[in-house]
Design a protein around this motif. Sequence first.
Motif, PDB file in Angstrom:
ATOM      1  N   GLN A  67     -17.653 -10.011  -9.641  1.00  0.00           N
ATOM      2  CA  GLN A  67     -17.001 -11.262  -9.255  1.00  0.00           C
ATOM      3  C   GLN A  67     -16.521 -11.222  -7.798  1.00  0.00           C
ATOM      4  O   GLN A  67     -16.739 -12.174  -7.038  1.00  0.00           O
ATOM      5  N   GLU A  68     -15.892 -10.120  -7.415  1.00  0.00           N
ATOM      6  CA  GLU A  68     -15.371 -10.016  -6.042  1.00  0.00           C
ATOM      7  C   GLU A  68     -16.497 -10.039  -5.018  1.00  0.00           C
ATOM      8  O   GLU A  68     -16.385 -10.658  -3.959  1.00  0.00           O
ATOM      9  N   ALA A  69     -17.602  -9.355  -5.346  1.00  0.00           N
ATOM     10  CA  ALA A  69     -18.722  -9.295  -4.401  1.00  0.00           C
ATOM     11  C   ALA A  69     -19.400 -10.657  -4.261  1.00  0.00           C
ATOM     12  O   ALA A  69     -19.722 -11.091  -3.151  1.00  0.00           O
ATOM     13  N   PHE A  71     -18.073 -13.532  -4.692  1.00  0.00           N
ATOM     14  CA  PHE A  71     -17.153 -14.408  -3.973  1.00  0.00           C
ATOM     15  C   PHE A  71     -17.241 -14.152  -2.466  1.00  0.00           C
ATOM     16  O   PHE A  71     -17.412 -15.087  -1.677  1.00  0.00           O
ATOM     17  N   ALA A  72     -17.146 -12.871  -2.085  1.00  0.00           N
ATOM     18  CA  ALA A  72     -17.161 -12.524  -0.660  1.00  0.00           C
ATOM     19  C   ALA A  72     -18.480 -12.911   0.002  1.00  0.00           C
ATOM     20  O   ALA A  72     -18.523 -13.195   1.195  1.00  0.00           O
ATOM     21  N   LYS A  74     -20.002 -15.527  -0.730  1.00  0.00           N
ATOM     22  CA  LYS A  74     -20.006 -16.995  -0.770  1.00  0.00           C
ATOM     23  C   LYS A  74     -21.053 -17.546  -1.740  1.00  0.00           C
ATOM     24  O   LYS A  74     -21.657 -18.591  -1.485  1.00  0.00           O
ATOM     25  N   VAL A  98      -9.626 -25.872  -2.498  1.00  0.00           N
ATOM     26  CA  VAL A  98     -10.207 -25.437  -1.229  1.00  0.00           C
ATOM     27  C   VAL A  98     -11.728 -25.427  -1.318  1.00  0.00           C
ATOM     28  O   VAL A  98     -12.308 -24.731  -2.153  1.00  0.00           O
ATOM     29  N   PHE A  99     -12.354 -26.194  -0.447  1.00  0.00           N
ATOM     30  CA  PHE A  99     -13.814 -26.197  -0.370  1.00  0.00           C
ATOM     31  C   PHE A  99     -14.266 -25.206   0.687  1.00  0.00           C
ATOM     32  O   PHE A  99     -13.794 -25.249   1.819  1.00  0.00           O
ATOM     33  N   VAL A 100     -15.155 -24.304   0.308  1.00  0.00           N
ATOM     34  CA  VAL A 100     -15.677 -23.353   1.297  1.00  0.00           C
ATOM     35  C   VAL A 100     -16.986 -23.872   1.870  1.00  0.00           C
ATOM     36  O   VAL A 100     -17.447 -23.392   2.905  1.00  0.00           O
ATOM     37  N   GLU A 102     -18.369 -27.743   2.614  1.00  0.00           N
ATOM     38  CA  GLU A 102     -18.129 -29.185   2.542  1.00  0.00           C
ATOM     39  C   GLU A 102     -19.425 -29.869   2.089  1.00  0.00           C
ATOM     40  O   GLU A 102     -20.509 -29.292   2.234  1.00  0.00           O
ATOM     41  N   SER A 115     -13.368 -23.160  -4.417  1.00  0.00           N
ATOM     42  CA  SER A 115     -12.790 -22.003  -5.107  1.00  0.00           C
ATOM     43  C   SER A 115     -12.063 -22.470  -6.363  1.00  0.00           C
ATOM     44  O   SER A 115     -11.292 -23.437  -6.318  1.00  0.00           O
ATOM     45  N   LEU A 121     -16.461 -18.975  -7.019  1.00  0.00           N
ATOM     46  CA  LEU A 121     -16.868 -20.160  -6.276  1.00  0.00           C
ATOM     47  C   LEU A 121     -17.742 -21.002  -7.208  1.00  0.00           C
ATOM     48  O   LEU A 121     -18.601 -20.477  -7.916  1.00  0.00           O
TER      49      LEU A 121
ATOM     50  N   ARG B  10      -3.103 -27.314   4.080  1.00  0.00           N
ATOM     51  CA  ARG B  10      -3.750 -26.746   2.909  1.00  0.00           C
ATOM     52  C   ARG B  10      -5.073 -27.442   2.625  1.00  0.00           C
ATOM     53  O   ARG B  10      -5.968 -26.884   2.037  1.00  0.00           O
ATOM     54  N   PHE B  14     -12.328 -25.316   5.144  1.00  0.00           N
ATOM     55  CA  PHE B  14     -12.377 -23.892   5.388  1.00  0.00           C
ATOM     56  C   PHE B  14     -13.526 -23.581   6.328  1.00  0.00           C
ATOM     57  O   PHE B  14     -14.664 -23.905   6.041  1.00  0.00           O
ATOM     58  N   PHE B  19     -12.858 -18.104   6.049  1.00  0.00           N
ATOM     59  CA  PHE B  19     -13.259 -17.574   4.740  1.00  0.00           C
ATOM     60  C   PHE B  19     -13.429 -16.052   4.819  1.00  0.00           C
ATOM     61  O   PHE B  19     -12.945 -15.312   3.968  1.00  0.00           O
ATOM     62  N   CYS B  23     -11.174 -13.196   2.862  1.00  0.00           N
ATOM     63  CA  CYS B  23     -11.823 -12.196   1.992  1.00  0.00           C
ATOM     64  C   CYS B  23     -11.440 -10.784   2.430  1.00  0.00           C
ATOM     65  O   CYS B  23     -11.213  -9.904   1.610  1.00  0.00           O
ATOM     66  N   ARG B  26      -8.007 -10.076   1.336  1.00  0.00           N
ATOM     67  CA  ARG B  26      -7.986  -9.779  -0.098  1.00  0.00           C
ATOM     68  C   ARG B  26      -8.404  -8.327  -0.344  1.00  0.00           C
ATOM     69  O   ARG B  26      -7.781  -7.625  -1.133  1.00  0.00           O
ATOM     70  N   ALA B  59      -3.966 -21.234  -2.351  1.00  0.00           N
ATOM     71  CA  ALA B  59      -4.892 -22.330  -2.678  1.00  0.00           C
ATOM     72  C   ALA B  59      -6.254 -21.779  -3.098  1.00  0.00           C
ATOM     73  O   ALA B  59      -6.944 -22.370  -3.923  1.00  0.00           O
ATOM     74  N   VAL B  60      -6.635 -20.631  -2.547  1.00  0.00           N
ATOM     75  CA  VAL B  60      -7.952 -20.056  -2.864  1.00  0.00           C
ATOM     76  C   VAL B  60      -7.906 -19.203  -4.132  1.00  0.00           C
ATOM     77  O   VAL B  60      -8.784 -19.296  -4.979  1.00  0.00           O
TER      78      VAL B  60
END
Lengths: 130, 154
Positions: A67-69, A71-72, A74, A98-100, A102, A115, A121, B10, B14, B19, B23, B26, B59-60
């Motif tokens: 999951q973390e990978a 996400f990072a 994208k 939050v939109f990564v 648009e 997110s 994501l 907020r 992004f 981003f 990350c 995090r 928020a994320v």
Amino acid sequence: MRIKLTSLMVDDQDKALAFYTNVLGFRKKQEIPMGPYRWLSVVSPEEPEGAELSLEPNANPAGRTFQEAMFAQKIPVAAFQVEDLEHEHGRLRAQNVVFVTEPFDAGAVKLAVFSDTCGNLIQIYQPKKG
Amino acid sequence: MSSTDSSKMRRMPFTDTEFAHICRARDRLLDLSEPYWPIERVAREAGISHFHFIRRFQAVFGTTPHQYRIDARLRHARLRLASGCSVTESCLDAGFESVGTFSYLFRRRLGLTPSEYRRSVRATVTVPGVLSPVYFPGCLSLMASLPVSAFSQF
């Protein structure tokens, strides 16, 4: 063989239930206590008998790493179809989502990525009428 | 900063850079081998102001950076406890400095003390070295334990 169930790993089931119902607008379908976790699922109000989405506790370290990978990098882990992408984007933005990515025109679809606050994501897409 | 400003902030789109920064921040919070950096320093390293960082992170990821780090440490401690380490060992290994604080945070998050947790998880282990699916479920593994009535709804 039918596809009736799919799942997403979430880092906290309470947070996930709040986000997927209050923010996205899905409806809770099942909530069954199972030891320290719950069998928790939601459905779309537009398709209450459609596929069920299980919000699985991401307690396994292997799942967490995945999951973390993702996400990072994208990469969205699920995609939901919408009627009107601009409308959904505005509705979610108003709730501090939050939109990564648009909204943009990707050819056959318009899409955007946000997110889910639970470590994922999620892509939403509007297919073009053809 | 007024509440209108912060809510506007907020909702700002992004950027790819932001981003990547969030990350990396995090990863910093998840890294147990790192010293216990103040959140302000994590924010500074990410090139984001302290206040803005907390808002954006929340928020994320749905939680504050501080709580996120505590949760990560508690997760690590759970793994250690499940693999048979003592409470003190698990506490220190997860980067907590005092067993008292660790036990308090653990109980607040999981509803039971570290030693209660250790006992209950160890009781479900059937093969040494293999994590119990009850406590560390994998993809859909919980389904096998559902009551019959659950499937009437499928």
